[in-house]
Every structure is written in structure tokens, then in C-alpha cells.
Scaffold this active site. Structure first.
Site: not given
Length: 228
Positions: A8, A31, A33, A35, A64, A66, A135, A140-141, A143, A173-175, A195-196
Site C-alpha cells: 500500500s 494498492h 488508497d 480518501m 481502493h 474510501m 477491512m 482512514g489511516f 499503521g 487490508d489493515g494491520g 503498508g508499513s
């Protein structure tokens, strides 16, 4: 079912996006994002940046959205060069019509569900999609910490996909990181947004390979994959 790793760019250096896109050699998709500060409380990028990214990399773009009113905006992202466009069902006025329009324009159509949105009401929509995104954080954010409470939802979604015999990708997606990707794969995911965990690594391309190896190992022993 082939494992796919989608870094991401939300976690990349926005001042060096072209270079950051090249830094994840071996990734299946990039990916992106999008927003709008309405559907989620953050503002990132839009159509012009996607157009520029599409010219700067050979890696296909997984956008993606959002955003509010994806029915209006999603087709423009296909025209901008996205190979896959994800809209949120919570924001779409006519999800079936939108998925068909995305496909008709030549991209893969994907639908995303926020953590509190159940999959069951949308079972009949699944044949209209190429991918479903669960999700695993509130959108929205970047990390954020992975929400383990989403694992049963991933399992239920995989069961519905298998029930209907669909070739539908299941994305999370997420963490997603080295400490969570195996649980996601075991539960039924086969496309992983990171991502991170990728862009925060000293060698992003190596991080992509390492995550792929982990996910492949977990998938090989997962009950859902053994049924295929």
C-alpha cells in the site's frame, strides 16, 4: 489459489511515489488508497496521481476508493489506469450496477466491507464481483493494529465463496504484517494489502517476498485451501 501481495502506497513517501512503486519489485499489485475526507476522516490522492502512477510502473494498480459517491467516481479510476477498483458497499447507491460498469470498462470490480458491516446480506452480489475486501481495521489511516475479531468474518466469507463455487479473490487490508498474515491466510484470505510492513522495512522488495512465503505456508495447511 495463488497468494498475492499488494503493497500500500499509503505508507510510502508521497514525494517519491514513482521510486517507491519501483521499490516493491515482485509485488502482484500496487494498492492505492483514495480518501476524500468525507467517507473517511482523511484526504490522500485522486485521479491525477493514479494516472501518473500508471505511467510510472508496470505493476498493476489496485485502487481502493474510501470515498462518498463511488457510483459517480469509480469509473474515472478505470479510465485513469487502474486494473482493479474497489468501492465500499456502505457508500454505493447501486453496487451491482457499479460493479458491472467497472467490469465493462475493463477493470476488475471489487467491493469492500468496513469491520462492522456483515457479509451475509451481500451473498447474492458475490457473482458480480472479482474480489471482496474485508477491512481488518477501520478505514482512514495506515499503521493501525490488526483487528483479530475480523478473522471469523474472513472465514464466513471464504465459506460463501466456496459454497457458490466462485473464483473470487478475498483481500484483507489493515494491520497485515509478519505477525498477522498467517492468521489471515488460514482464515481464507488470498490477497494481502501490506503498508508499513513493506514500506517500513529496510528492503521493501524483500519484505514482499517474506510475506508471500509466510502466506503460502499458511495457505498450504489451511482447511479451506485443502478442499480445492
Amino acid at each position: 489459489m495463488a497468494v498475492q501481495i499488494n503493497p500500500s502506497i499509503l505508507s510510502a513517501d508521497f514525494a517519491r511515489l514513482a521510486e517507491e512503486a519501483q521499490a516493491v519489485e515482485g509485488a502482484d499489485w500496487l494498492h492505492v488508497d483514495v480518501m476524500d475526507n468525507h467517507f473517511v476522516p482523511n484526504l490522500t490522492l485522486g485521479v491525477p496521481v493514479v494516472e501518473s502512477l500508471a505511467r510510472a510502473t508496470d505493476t498493476p494498480l489496485d485502487c481502493h476508493l474510501m470515498i462518498a459517491d463511488p457510483d459517480r467516481w469509480a469509473p474515472q479510476y478505470v479510465e485513469a489506469g487502474a486494473g482493479s477498483v474497489t468501492f465500499h458497499v456502505e457508500a454505493a447507491a447501486a453496487p451491482v450496477r457499479l460493479a458491472r460498469e467497472i467490469r465493462a470498462k475493463g477493470a476488475r470490480a471489487s467491493m469492500a466491507l468496513k469491520p462492522a458491516t456483515p457479509i451475509e446480506p451481500y451473498e447474492d452480489l458475490l457473482p458480480e464481483l472479482d474480489m471482496l475486501l474485508i477491512m481488518t481495521v477501520e478505514p482512514g489511516f495506515g499503521g493501525q493494529a490488526f483487528l483479530d475479531i475480523m478473522l471469523p468474518k474472513i472465514r464466513r466469507t471464504r465459506e460463501l465463496i466456496s459454497k457458490h463455487g466462485l473464483e473470487l479473490w478475498l483481500q484483507v487490508d489493515g494491520g497485515v504484517s509478519a505477525s498477522t498474515i498467517e492468521r489471515c491466510a488460514e482464515a481464507g484470505a488470498d490477497v494481502f494489502v501490506a503498508g508499513s510492513a513493506v514500506y517500513g522495512a529496510a528492503d521493501p522488495a524483500h519484505a514482499v517476498r517474506a510475506l508471500r512465503t509466510q502466506a503460502q505456508g499458511a495457505t498450504a495447511h489451511a482447511a479451506w485451501a485443502c478442499d480445492h
